[in-house]
Every structure is written in structure tokens, then in C-alpha cells.
Design a protein around this motif. Structure first.
Motif, mmCIF file in Angstrom:
data_model
loop_
_atom_site.group_PDB
_atom_site.id
_atom_site.type_symbol
_atom_site.label_atom_id
_atom_site.label_comp_id
_atom_site.label_asym_id
_atom_site.label_seq_id
_atom_site.Cartn_x
_atom_site.Cartn_y
_atom_site.Cartn_z
ATOM 1 N N GLU A 7 33.429 119.762 12.890
ATOM 2 C CA GLU A 7 32.944 118.470 12.418
ATOM 3 C C GLU A 7 31.525 118.579 11.861
ATOM 4 O OE1 GLU A 7 34.430 115.618 12.111
ATOM 5 O OE2 GLU A 7 36.349 116.186 12.992
ATOM 6 N N LEU A 8 30.796 119.607 12.280
ATOM 7 C CA LEU A 8 29.449 119.854 11.768
ATOM 8 C C LEU A 8 29.349 121.293 11.271
ATOM 9 C CD1 LEU A 8 26.962 118.224 14.327
ATOM 10 C CD2 LEU A 8 27.603 117.373 12.066
ATOM 11 N N GLN A 43 23.816 115.201 7.046
ATOM 12 C CA GLN A 43 23.532 114.396 8.231
ATOM 13 C C GLN A 43 22.052 114.414 8.597
ATOM 14 O OE1 GLN A 43 26.379 112.676 9.756
ATOM 15 N NE2 GLN A 43 26.911 113.361 7.680
ATOM 16 N N GLY A 44 21.392 115.519 8.376
ATOM 17 C CA GLY A 44 19.972 115.643 8.713
ATOM 18 C C GLY A 44 19.536 117.080 8.503
ATOM 19 N N LEU A 45 18.244 117.314 8.674
ATOM 20 C CA LEU A 45 17.739 118.673 8.521
ATOM 21 C C LEU A 45 16.895 119.067 9.726
ATOM 22 C CD1 LEU A 45 14.465 118.772 7.526
ATOM 23 C CD2 LEU A 45 15.500 117.756 5.509
ATOM 24 N N PRO A 77 28.101 126.586 22.059
ATOM 25 C CA PRO A 77 29.567 126.705 22.080
ATOM 26 C C PRO A 77 30.273 125.411 22.468
ATOM 27 C CG PRO A 77 28.551 127.954 23.870
ATOM 28 C CD PRO A 77 27.457 127.559 22.951
ATOM 29 N N GLY A 78 29.563 124.490 23.137
ATOM 30 C CA GLY A 78 30.156 123.210 23.504
ATOM 31 C C GLY A 78 29.852 122.100 22.524
ATOM 32 N N ASN A 79 29.153 122.422 21.432
ATOM 33 C CA ASN A 79 28.794 121.416 20.431
ATOM 34 C C ASN A 79 30.047 121.021 19.653
ATOM 35 O OD1 ASN A 79 27.872 120.116 17.977
ATOM 36 N ND2 ASN A 79 25.845 120.935 18.419
ATOM 37 N N ALA A 80 30.455 119.746 19.779
ATOM 38 C CA ALA A 80 31.654 119.249 19.107
ATOM 39 C C ALA A 80 31.377 117.868 18.549
ATOM 40 C CB ALA A 80 32.843 119.200 20.069
ATOM 41 N N GLY A 81 32.091 117.513 17.469
ATOM 42 C CA GLY A 81 31.899 116.192 16.883
ATOM 43 C C GLY A 81 30.541 116.072 16.236
ATOM 44 N N ILE A 82 30.115 114.830 16.013
ATOM 45 C CA ILE A 82 28.843 114.603 15.336
ATOM 46 C C ILE A 82 27.913 113.680 16.112
ATOM 47 C CG2 ILE A 82 29.814 115.003 13.047
ATOM 48 C CD1 ILE A 82 29.955 111.984 12.677
ATOM 49 N N PRO A 135 26.689 111.687 20.228
ATOM 50 C CA PRO A 135 26.570 111.845 21.685
ATOM 51 C C PRO A 135 27.893 111.716 22.423
ATOM 52 C CG PRO A 135 24.873 110.372 20.813
ATOM 53 C CD PRO A 135 25.826 110.621 19.701
ATOM 54 N N ALA A 136 28.830 110.934 21.889
ATOM 55 C CA ALA A 136 30.082 110.707 22.618
ATOM 56 C C ALA A 136 30.972 111.934 22.649
ATOM 57 C CB ALA A 136 30.830 109.537 21.979
ATOM 58 N N THR A 137 30.740 112.898 21.750
ATOM 59 C CA THR A 137 31.640 114.043 21.647
ATOM 60 C C THR A 137 31.114 115.300 22.313
ATOM 61 O OG1 THR A 137 30.662 114.563 19.496
ATOM 62 C CG2 THR A 137 32.644 113.198 19.504
ATOM 63 N N SER A 138 29.859 115.305 22.724
ATOM 64 C CA SER A 138 29.269 116.493 23.349
ATOM 65 C C SER A 138 28.637 116.115 24.673
ATOM 66 C CB SER A 138 28.209 117.125 22.434
ATOM 67 O OG SER A 138 28.786 117.602 21.247
ATOM 68 N N PRO A 139 28.961 116.810 25.767
ATOM 69 C CA PRO A 139 28.324 116.542 27.062
ATOM 70 C C PRO A 139 26.832 116.814 26.988
ATOM 71 C CG PRO A 139 30.282 117.909 27.316
ATOM 72 C CD PRO A 139 29.982 117.853 25.851
ATOM 73 N N PRO A 140 26.042 116.272 27.920
ATOM 74 C CA PRO A 140 24.591 116.512 27.935
ATOM 75 C C PRO A 140 24.280 118.015 27.928
ATOM 76 C CG PRO A 140 25.165 114.793 29.493
ATOM 77 C CD PRO A 140 26.466 115.358 29.003
ATOM 78 N N GLY A 141 23.301 118.370 27.129
ATOM 79 C CA GLY A 141 22.882 119.761 27.056
ATOM 80 C C GLY A 141 23.725 120.628 26.155
ATOM 81 N N THR A 142 24.672 120.037 25.394
ATOM 82 C CA THR A 142 25.512 120.841 24.495
ATOM 83 C C THR A 142 25.354 120.445 23.032
ATOM 84 O OG1 THR A 142 27.415 119.339 24.676
ATOM 85 C CG2 THR A 142 27.235 121.101 26.312
ATOM 86 N N ARG A 143 24.722 119.322 22.759
ATOM 87 C CA ARG A 143 24.553 118.876 21.370
ATOM 88 C C ARG A 143 23.371 119.626 20.751
ATOM 89 N NH1 ARG A 143 23.475 113.292 21.921
ATOM 90 N NH2 ARG A 143 21.316 113.677 21.315
#
Length: 829
Positions: free
Chosen positions: A707-708, A726-728, A742-747, A749-757
Motif C-alpha cells: 500500500e506504500l 503521500q509525503g516526504l 516488516p510490520g508496516n502495512a496500509g497507509i 494508524p489503523a493498519t499498523s500496530p504501535p511501533g511498526t508504522r
């Protein structure tokens, strides 16, 4: 004023055994030199002051015009005037000398030289250049020496790092000797010749067996039993795999008799300004009474200088006047960076203890260094890393070593390199075989052999780490354009011209995707390998230095040539595309991937013609086109490297399938064969969001679900799967290293748990920068010993820690960050 002028005979430039460069071609580059200063009389006397300041000379290498010459410059300066510059050149098959004299006042000159290399001299042969200068008062400069490699290669070099010039050794004792050597043709032997205090010179060396390395180091010693007092000359040498011996610069040591009981050890130590907790330091000392102990201390700084982080000592046995030992620090430090003070000491055989001193010979030396995060390991056999992959099931890192034709294997369990895996020619991109849409990797690693047209399969099941044969033979894919042009001889007649474009089929970067459901734990279907190709000079015009992007169905042995980005018509012409596939080594069949013209039907009586029209200049991609797959093997991001101007980014989604129906004014028609891949997005011109026209695209990355994605330019630009900016991230420098958590998913806060975005970026400074990919702020800096100059990979180990692995100039660095650290430092992520 009294003035004296020396009369000098004019000396003609002359050369022997080689041809000079511009310096030798400048007619009459000779002049008399003013050698005496003038003094204003003051009534008390007057006269001439002799010039005693010698000139200064230095040699710098220059870019040769071809591989059949070596080029260098000689810079000479003097306070009053130069008389002559003398240069000698020597090496296997090459010898000569060149003198340049001056008959006018020249205080500074740069002389370029070009020395022809006979065809019988192999590339990588070391040529020794020695230059000196003489001024008008006949003061002679200190000679400068340079080593230059033939064939535009690095020279072979041998260096003595211990002892230093004018150190003291003792008759009847042993003296430590440290050597380092390198050669582009691999090091077969490294050693030294000891002369001056022996009846005959003493030679000692270390022989190396296959696989040979391009750089080595050794700590050894020389026994002075039977030696006399005087000057000991140590001359290092390196022997390459062609059995050519190259001498290095000699070091002179004073050999004396044993000292009385009041002697004090002279201590030195070596350590870098940034160290890791398991780094090493070298302590050396010499004393005419003999050395018994060597040691070091690491103290806190500055608040509590009496607290030791680490201290150790080593006992020296035997009669040793000069000793050297390498210590492993083992610092108990977990917060970085941490500033500490390091010192080294020695104790002689009489029990006298002394620390290393500053240059004043009185003040105790204490080096302030920064302790930083990470564990650096050098490549066992040298080489250059092109790409890297962390394989979670085996907890191992695999790195493609393009110069060694092998995969380096680094086991994170014991933090050590394992035996390398021999693969094909010039391995470049690597990726894992997809197993599940949830990101589970299979037990096979795919390797793009860019020196050929083959994909290697490497079995890593149960750490087997072995290539499985046969390799996958990629097909020869040739696109053609059929151009309709008006006849110049028959008005109203249209002529069709069919032009083939024979691109290189050699793979460069690769990305693994698989068919199947768009999400969930379902097993993968067909494995689709997306890859860019690297060009050759013999390609068809106008694509001599451009590659292509394709995919290969490794399951069914079918192919697709990316043309979707070029669909459209150029003003004033119509170029219809057709593409043919020619299978190699029996893999797949010869087939038309795209025909020039098809007749489509709608199930009734109506038919319509169908062709793909393209803009030819948009068909190919740049030499370095980066390709990366998402963690769930659904999507891949493509980005053209090099200048921002003209660089394109493309997203590929393997689940989109082919376009099979087409609609026009007559109705909807069905294609008899799939040709247009819906998964290839519209191309995005990178300059649309990078305003700096001088910036360069140095890499791409993609998060777990695709997604990103990220484009690494002067900053790092985050785009979504539709290629919308989306941003720089204000990343520094043009370093290509970048990866998502490795846990970064979606775009959001709702798609990534804390500490993974999060994402991790290499820097031009020795540090890894951590960024929030939703708020786009830098939330953490992780200091490292060396800057990361190659790829960086992020993965999670069995304990849930994030493991970052980056390629540095000296090998690879491994940094481990706990999830708690990331959540604390980047709470909004």
C-alpha cells in the motif's frame, strides 16, 4: 642591496623507456633559477643568506585515457625556485626515468605524465613512481612514492604498520611485526625482508590457500638473535596469484644492546573514533629491557573517570623487546552513543609500567571515542555487495557478492559468516520463493545472475545452502514495431516498416510475486518473477544503454514484456507493437506474446481490428531500474535510477490479471489471448514530485502489503499504490539504503500496530535514521561505526526484535532494536 645569481647550464629534457605527458611536450620548459636571497645592508654589515629550505614534491594519480597507459601528476613547489624535477618509474616490464629542468624562476609546477604499458604486462601490475625535486641552492626534497596499477586497476600494496620508523629493538630479543597487503589479483603471500643487521637478509612470509582474498593482514615477529647493532631495514612485500612479488616502502628500526634497569616502555595503541561494544584495539610497546605485559583501560567520561567499562592485559613470554597484541573490548554498554576514554599501557621485565603518551612525551594519552550501536563483520573474501535478503525461517542474511559469483551467508544466531554459496555469473538481485500471501517465505532463494541469462535456485531448507540445478534459463524476448509511413514515390500509398529491437536478456533486480487471493493465509499459486534487465553495448538503436522490465512465470514457463507504460501514439506517426518469445534450453516455447493485429469478435457477427500502438521512446527503461516486491508477494514497485528528469515509477499488482474485453462504438469484444496486463500501473514521472532537477533516484522500497512505496532521491518520497504522493521524509544524502518496518502495512494508524508504522534510512553520516511514515518525522537516530553505503534490510527475529542489516564499506553491520525501544522513541507510530 647585494645579489648573487648562480649560472646554470641548460639541460635538455630527456626520457628513457617511456613517453612523458604534457610536461615532456612543452618545448623549452627549462630555465635558470635564482638561488640567492638579497639582504639590505644596514651599516653593520651585509651579505648573502644561504637558502636551506628544500622543495616539496607530491605525486597524485590521474585518470588514464585508456587501459594501455598509467597516468599521474607530479606537483613540486619551492620557496625561491626549482632547478629540476626527477621521476623514476619501475615495475615488471616497465622502467624509465625523466628529468625536467628549469631556466626561469618557477616556484610551483604541476607536471602530468602518461606512461605507455606494453601489451605483455597484465592488468593489475603495480608500477612504482618515485619523484624528487632540487632547487637552485641544490636542496633536495624528500622523495615521494606512489603505487599505480596498470589496466586502470588498483595497485598491489604491502605496508608495515608496526614497528614505526626509528623504533628501537634489542639484540637477542624478538620484535613484533605487523603487515597488511592487498592486490586486485588476490594475495598469495605476504611477508617481509629484514636486512642491515644480519649477515644475510632474512625473509619471512605467510602463504595463503584458496579461496584467496584481495586484502589480508598478519601479526608476526622477527628474531634478532645473532643480529648486530645498527639499522634494521624491514621491507614488506606481497605476492599476487600470478606469483608477482611487489615490494612496499621500507621501515628502518634502530637495533641496540639491552638497556639498564631504569628503562621505560614506549607504548602506542590504535583505535577508531567510533567503536562497537565488541570491537578490537591494538596495543604495542617496545623497551630495551624487554616487554612483559600489554594492556588497555576504558573509562567513563566525563562525570566518573574512575569507573572502568573494560580493562584487560596480556602477558608476553620470552625475550621480546617489541610486542603487539589485539584486544577484544567486550564493553557492557547498551545506550548509544556513549562517550568513553581509552588508554593503553605496558610493563617491562623490570616491572616498570608506562602508559601511551602524547607527542610531547610527557602527558598521558587518553583517546575519547564514541561507543555506537551495531556489530560489523567484514566480508570473508572481500568483494562488493549488490543486494541482500533476510530469510526469516533460517534467521540468516543472504548477500549477493557480484565480484565473487557467490552468496554470502550471515547467520544472525551466532553473528558469523558461514560458507558462501557458489551461484552463477555476477549475481545481483535476490528474493525469496513465495509460500503464502501472509508473507511466509519458502525454502528457496532466487538469484539473478546478471552476467548471463539465468536464475539460480538456492535451497536453504535446514540450512542446506546449496544451489539446485538446473538453473532457470530466461527467454530471449524481442519486440518489434511496425510503423506505417506515407510512400514518397507513390502518393496515397502506405508502407509498413518492421523494426526489431534486440535487448539484452540479462536479469538485474528481481521481485517475487504470486497469484492467488489478495490477502489472508492462503497458499500461493503460480510464482511470477518480475525483473529488470541490464543492457549491453551491442543492443539495437536507440536503446544502446537501456534495459527492459519483464515478468517470468516460473511455474508455467511463460513470459510478459512490459509495454503498458508506453501505450499511446506519437504525433505524426503510428508504431504498432508486436513481441516474440524464444525459449532457451527447452524452458517454455517460442510464442508470440503480442501480435501486430488481431481480429476480435463479440460472440455475434460483428468483428473489429485490434492493435497495440506505442511511443517507442517510452518502451525501454534505464540501465539501473530498481525492483522490489511487497512482503506479502502481491505487489512490486519499479523505479528508474539516475537523474530525476525522465525517471519513472511503476506499481505492479499480480492479482489484477489481464484485460480480455475491449469496448468501442460497435460494442464489447473479447480478445482470443491475454496480452495487456492490468497489473502494470500507469507510469508516474518522478519529476512530478521531486522538484530538484539535479537529484538522482538511488533506490526504491515497498511495505508489507504494497500500500506504500518509497522513492529515494534527494529526500525519500512516500507514495501509495496508485502512485499518489503521500509525503516526504527528510533523509540525508544520496545513499540508496532504505526499508520499511516488516510490520508496516496500509497507509494509516489503523493498519499498523504501535511501533511498526516506521521506516529505516541509511545516511551519509554513520547512522541509521528512523522515520514515521504517517507523520513523516524522524523519531530516532541509531549511531553506527561506519556509514551504510549499500542496501539496508529490516526484519523481525524470533524474539520480536527488529533486526537491521546494512552493507558498509567494510562489510555488513547488524543492529537490533527492541519493539519497546521503537514504541518509546516513536510513540505516535
Amino acid at each position: 642591496m647585494t645579489r648573487t645569481l648562480a649560472r646554470l647550464a641548460r639541460i635538455t629534457d630527456h626520457a628513457r623507456a617511456f613517453t612523458p605527458g604534457r610536461a615532456g611536450r612543452i618545448a623549452g620548459l627549462a630555465a635558470a633559477v635564482l638561488v640567492a636571497a638579497c639582504v639590505q645592508g644596514d651599516g653593520a654589515g651585509g651579505g648573502v643568506l644561504a637558502d636551506s629550505t628544500p622543495p616539496v614534491v607530491s605525486i597524485t594519480t590521474a585518470a588514464p585515457s585508456s587501459d594501455s597507459v598509467v597516468a599521474f601528476n607530479v606537483l613540486a613547489t619551492d620557496n625561491l625556485g626549482l632547478l629540476a624535477v626527477r621521476v623514476s618509474v619501475s615495475g615488471p616490464g616497465i622502467s624509465g626515468a625523466f628529468d625536467t629542468t628549469f631556466n626561469s624562476a618557477v616556484t610551483s609546477v604541476t607536471l602530468p605524465y602518461t606512461v605507455p604499458v606494453p601489451s605483455t604486462v597484465p592488468p593489475g601490475t603495480t608500477v612504482t613512481v618515485i619523484a624528487s625535486a632540487v632547487d637552485g641552492a641544490h636542496n633536495v626534497s624528500k622523495a615521494d612514492t606512489a603505487f599505480i596499477g596498470t589496466g586502470n586497476q588498483s595497485p598491489s600494496v604491502a605496508i608495515i604498520t608496526n614497528p614505526k620508523a626509528n623504533d628501537t629493538a634489542v639484540v637477542g630479543f624478538t620484535m613484533a611485526v605487523s603487515l597488511s597487503g592487498k592486490s586486485p589479483n588476490m594475495v598469495k603471500a605476504l611477508g617481509f625482508i629484514a636486512s642491515g643487521v644480519f649477515a644475510t637478509p632474512v625473509t619471512d612470509s605467510v602463504l595463503y590457500n584458496s579461496p584467496l582474498k584481495d586484502s589480508v593482514g598478519v601479526d608476526t615477529s622477527v628474531s634478532l638473535v645473532g643480529a648486530t647493532t645498527g639499522t634494521l631495514t624491514l621491507t614488506p612485500f606481497v605476492m599476487d596469484s600470478l606469483k608477482r612479488r611487489i615490494l612496499g616502502l621500507p621501515v628502518n628500526v634502530v637495533v641496540a644492546n639491552s638497556a639498564a634497569g631504569n628503562s621505560v616502555p614506549v607504548v602506542d595503541f590504535g583505535i577508531t573514533s567510533r567503536i562497537e561494544v565488541t570491537d578490537t584495539m591494538h596495543v604495542s610497546a617496545h623497551d630495551r629491557a624487554g616487554i612483559r605485559w600489554l594492556g588497555y583501560e576504558v573509562r567513563n567520561l566525563p562525570s566518573d573517570p574512575n569507573t572502568f567499562f573494560s580493562a584487560d592485559s596480556f602477558q608476553v613470554t620470552g625475550s621480546v623487546s617489541s610486542a603487539l597484541h589485539t584486544f577484544k573490548l567486550g564493553l557492557n554498554i547498551a545506550t548509544f552513543p556513549k562517550e568513553v576514554q581509552v588508554s593503553g599501557f605496558a610493563r617491562n621485565t623490570n616491572g616498570t609500567r608506562a602508559y601511551a603518551l602524547l607527542s610531547d612525551g610527557v602527558t598521558q594519552r587518553g583517546d575519547t571515542v564514541d561507543v555506537v550501536a551495531g556489530l560489523t563483520r567484514t566480508l570473508p573474501n572481500g568483494g562488493v555487495i549488490a543486494d541482500a535478503l533476510y530469510h526469516k525461517p533460517t534467521n540468516r542474511l543472504y548477500l549477493s557478492n557480484i565480484e565473487k559469483n557467490e552468496l554470502e551467508v550471515f547467520d544472525l544466531t551466532d553473528s558469523a559468516f558461514q560458507s558462501p554459496i557458489i551461484v552463477g555469473s555476477r549475481p545481483w538481485g535476490i528474493t525469496a520463493w513465495p509460500a503464502n500471501r501472509d508473507g511466509t517465505m519458502g525454502d528457496t532463494i532466487l538469484v539473478a545472475n546478471s552476467g548471463g541469462t539465468l536464475i539460480s535456485y538456492v535451497n536453504v531448507h535446514a540450512n542446506a545452502d546449496v544451489e539446485v540445478f538446473p538453473r532457470y534459463a530466461l527467454p530471449n524476448i524481442i519486440p518489434y514495431t511496425v510503423t506505417s509511413v506515407a510512400s514518397t514515390t507513390a502518393p496515397g500509398q502506405i508502407i509498413e516498416q518492421r523494426t526489431p529491437y534486440d535487448f539484452s536478456d540479462r536479469p538485474q533486480y528481481i521481485a517475487a510475486t504470486c497469484t492467488g487471493p489478495t490477502a489472508g493465509p492462503a497458499a500461493c499459486g503460480d510464482v511470477i518473477l518480475v525483473y529488470s534487465t541490464t543492457p549491453t553495448g551491442g543492443q539495437s538503436l536507440p536503446f544502446t544503454n537501456q534495459g527492459t522490465v519483464r515478468w517470468e512465470d516460473l511455474t508455467n514457463h511463460t513470459s510478459h514484456f512490459f509495454f503498458e507504460q508506453a501505450m499511446g501514439q506519437t504525433a505524426g506517426r503510428s508504431d504498432t507493437l508486436e513481441v516474440e518469445r524464444f525459449g532457451a534450453q527447452g524452458v517454455g516455447s517460442a510464442d508470440s506474446l503480442l501480435v501486430q493485429f488481431r481480429q476480435l469478435g463479440n460472440g455475434g457477427v460483428d468483428t473489429t481490428g485490434f492493435s497495440i500502438v506505442v511511443r517507442i521512446d517510452q518502451l525501454a527503461f534505464r540501465d539501473t531500474t530498481f525492483v522490489r516486491n511487497s512482503g506479502n508477494f502481491r505487489r512490486a514497485i519499479l523505479g528508474e535510477g539516475g537523474s530525476v528528469l525522465g525517471s519513472r515509477a511503476i506499481m505492479y499488482d499480480v492479482t489484477s490479471g489481464f484485460q480480455t474485453q475491449f469496448t468501442n462504438a460497435q460494442g464489447t469484444f473479447t480478445a482470443p489471448a491475454p496480452e495487456i496486463d492490468n497489473g502494470v500501473s500507469r507510469p508516474l514521472d518522478v519529476s512530478d514530485f521531486i522538484s530538484n532537477a539535479f537529484a538522482r533516484v538511488n533506490g526504491v522500497a515497498i511495505n508489507f502489503d504494497g500500500e506504500l512505496a518509497a522513492i529515494r532521491g534527494d529526500s525519500t518520497y512516500i507514495i501509495d499504490r496508485t502512485l499518489r504522493l503521500q509525503g516526504l521524509l527528510q533523509t540525508s544524502g544520496g545513499n540508496p539504503g532504505f526499508d520499511f518496518h516488516p510490520g508496516n502495512a496500509g497507509i494509516g494508524p489503523a493498519t499498523s500496530p504501535p511501533g511498526t508504522r516506521l521506516s529505516f534510512a541509511a545516511s551519509s553520516s554513520p547512522q541509521i535514521e528512523v522515520y514515521d511514515t504517517f507523520n513523516y518525522n524522524r523519531c530516532l537516530i541509531v549511531p553506527t561505526r561506519d556509514p551504510i553505503v549499500g542496501p539496508i534490510k529490516a526484519a523481525k527475529d524470533a524474539a520480536g526484535n527488529v533486526v537491521l542489516v546494512g552493507a558498509t564499506q567494510f562489510g555488513v553491520v547488524i543492529v537490533s532494536l527492541t519493539q519497546a525501544q521503537l514504541a518509546t522513541s516513536c510513540p505516535s507510530s
